[in-house]
Each structure stands twice: as structure tokens, then as C-alpha cells.
Motif scaffolding. Structure first.
Motif, mmCIF file in Angstrom:
data_model
loop_
_atom_site.group_PDB
_atom_site.id
_atom_site.type_symbol
_atom_site.label_atom_id
_atom_site.label_comp_id
_atom_site.label_asym_id
_atom_site.label_seq_id
_atom_site.Cartn_x
_atom_site.Cartn_y
_atom_site.Cartn_z
ATOM 1 N N PHE A 80 0.843 -1.200 0.000
ATOM 2 C CA PHE A 80 0.000 0.000 0.000
ATOM 3 C C PHE A 80 0.880 1.252 0.000
ATOM 4 O O PHE A 80 0.904 2.008 0.966
ATOM 5 N N ALA A 83 -0.632 4.782 0.907
ATOM 6 C CA ALA A 83 -1.449 4.903 2.120
ATOM 7 C C ALA A 83 -1.019 6.055 3.011
ATOM 8 O O ALA A 83 -1.855 6.751 3.576
ATOM 9 N N HIS A 87 -4.467 8.428 2.191
ATOM 10 C CA HIS A 87 -5.213 7.318 2.791
ATOM 11 C C HIS A 87 -6.416 6.936 1.928
ATOM 12 O O HIS A 87 -6.762 5.763 1.819
ATOM 13 N N LEU A 94 -9.150 0.198 3.257
ATOM 14 C CA LEU A 94 -7.709 0.174 3.521
ATOM 15 C C LEU A 94 -7.362 -0.387 4.895
ATOM 16 O O LEU A 94 -6.506 -1.263 5.005
#
Length: 135
Positions: A80, A83, A87, A94
Motif C-alpha cells: 500500500f 497509504a 489514505h 484500507l
């Protein structure tokens, strides 16, 4: 930014696997992670106790665990990469997806630690520092 098809498929399959994201049942990713962490910590402490008479092993074992923690964090960051800065890039799933993959990595490490607890068969020449089952 556009989400890659691989990421989208991974997140979607995870979402479907979790029963449309139910956060109350036993498949709650946060609860699974807490359980996996508890088992990992228990096994880590057990290994430290079983091998307490070998300070060099304990030093190297602790180094290994610290390195694994760095690997885990780097692996999650690779899964990710957006992230931290965005986000919303992966959508509302997530946190659950992150917990899912952290759990997978934690369970794999826990299985590795189990080797030192379970021991190896007598005569296993590849066991290294893992004690035999009869010790």
C-alpha cells in the motif's frame, strides 16, 4: 490517481472474502490481527525461555525478530505505497486490508517461531540452533 487493476482486484477479493466487510463477526480483521499478535508474542517469549541458557542465540534471535518487524513494515508499505500520503487512495477498505495482510505476515512469522518450540527430529542435520525434540 488511478488505482491499479491488481490493487483493485486484491482489495475487492479481500472485501468479498470478509463477507462484504462485516466488522462484527469473528472474521473482523482487527480481531484476527490482535489474536495473531498475541500468539506471536507468546511464541516469542516461549523461545526466549526455552533457549535462555544460550545468550548468543538469544542475541541473534532478537536481531532476527527486529529484522522481521522491519520486513513486515516494509512489505505493508510496498503493498500500500500510497497509504501514508493519500489514505483515500485505496478507499474505505484500507484499514481492513492492511490488517488482513499484517495478520498474514504475523501468522507466517509465528509458524517460523514454532520451529524452535517444537524442535526438530533427532538426526536432522539442517536444524541449526533448533533443539532436538528429545532435549
Amino acid at each position: 490517481m488511478k488505482t491499479s487493476p491488481v490493487i483493485a482486484a486484491t482489495v475487492l477479493s479481500f472485501f468479498l472474502m470478509c463477507g462484504a466487510g462485516s466488522a462484527t463477526g469473528p472474521e473482523n480483521p482487527g480481531e484476527r490481527l490482535a489474536h495473531a499478535d498475541a500468539i506471536l508474542n507468546e511464541r516469542y517469549q516461549t523461545v526466549l525461555k526455552l533457549y535462555a541458557d544460550d545468550p548468543l542465540f538469544i542475541e541473534k534471535f532478537r536481531d532476527s525478530q527486529r529484522a522481521w518487524l522491519k520486513f513486515r513494515d516494509a512489505e505493508l508499505a510496498a503493498l500500500f505505497p500510497h497509504a501514508e500520503k493519500n489514505h483515500a487512495y485505496y478507499g474505505s477498505i484500507l484499514d481492513d486490508a492492511w490488517a488482513h495482510w499484517q495478520t498474514e505476515l504475523t501468522e507466517a512469522r509465528s509458524a517460523q517461531l514454532e520451529r524452535w518450540i517444537r524442535g526438530v527430529e533427532e538426526g536432522d542435520v539442517y536444524g541449526g540452533s533448533i533443539r532436538g525434540r528429545s532435549e
